[in-house]
Scaffold this motif. Structure first.
Motif, short mmCIF file in Angstrom:
data_model
loop_
_atom_site.label_atom_id
_atom_site.label_comp_id
_atom_site.label_asym_id
_atom_site.label_seq_id
_atom_site.Cartn_x
_atom_site.Cartn_y
_atom_site.Cartn_z
N THR A 130 -2.63 18.36 83.73
CA THR A 130 -3.26 19.62 83.32
C THR A 130 -2.25 20.75 83.33
O THR A 130 -2.18 21.56 82.40
N LEU A 131 -1.43 20.81 84.38
CA LEU A 131 -0.41 21.84 84.48
C LEU A 131 0.62 21.71 83.36
O LEU A 131 0.96 22.70 82.70
N GLU A 132 1.08 20.49 83.15
CA GLU A 132 2.07 20.24 82.08
C GLU A 132 1.51 20.67 80.73
O GLU A 132 2.18 21.35 79.97
N ASN A 133 0.26 20.28 80.45
CA ASN A 133 -0.36 20.65 79.18
C ASN A 133 -0.58 22.15 79.07
O ASN A 133 -0.45 22.73 77.99
N GLY A 134 -0.92 22.78 80.17
CA GLY A 134 -1.14 24.23 80.16
C GLY A 134 0.14 25.03 79.95
O GLY A 134 0.09 26.17 79.49
N LEU A 135 1.27 24.44 80.28
CA LEU A 135 2.55 25.12 80.11
C LEU A 135 3.17 24.91 78.74
O LEU A 135 4.16 25.55 78.41
N LYS A 136 2.58 24.02 77.96
CA LYS A 136 3.07 23.79 76.58
C LYS A 136 2.45 24.85 75.69
O LYS A 136 1.25 25.05 75.68
N HIS A 137 3.28 25.50 74.96
CA HIS A 137 2.77 26.55 74.04
C HIS A 137 3.19 26.29 72.64
O HIS A 137 4.16 25.86 72.28
#
Length: 69
Positions: free
Chosen positions: A62-69
């Motif tokens: 979730t964190l990794e996906n949330g940091l992808k922009h």
């Protein structure tokens, strides 16, 4: 991070209901105040220490996906 800060944050939320904990987290995030970040860090530390390996992997995804922009 100062151990007294950890203890203070934990003391302030100990015994809170899930709704109260959610309100604390949402208020801290919505306020945008940097002084709230250490408290959120303490809460995350508690979550992390009490999570299964599966839950940790899910949080990291979730964190990794949330940091992808």
């Amino acid at each position: 991070m100062n151990l007294n800060l950890r203890n203070a944050v934990i003391h302030n939320v100990s015994g809170n209901t899930q709704d109260q904990l959610e309100d604390t987290i949402v208020d801290a995030i919505q306020s945008g105040e940097e002084k709230m970040l250490p408290g959120l860090g303490v809460l995350f530390e508690v979550i992390w220490q009490n999570s299964s390996e599966t839950d940790k992997k899910e949080m990291l995804t979730t964190l990794e996906n949330g940091l992808k922009h």
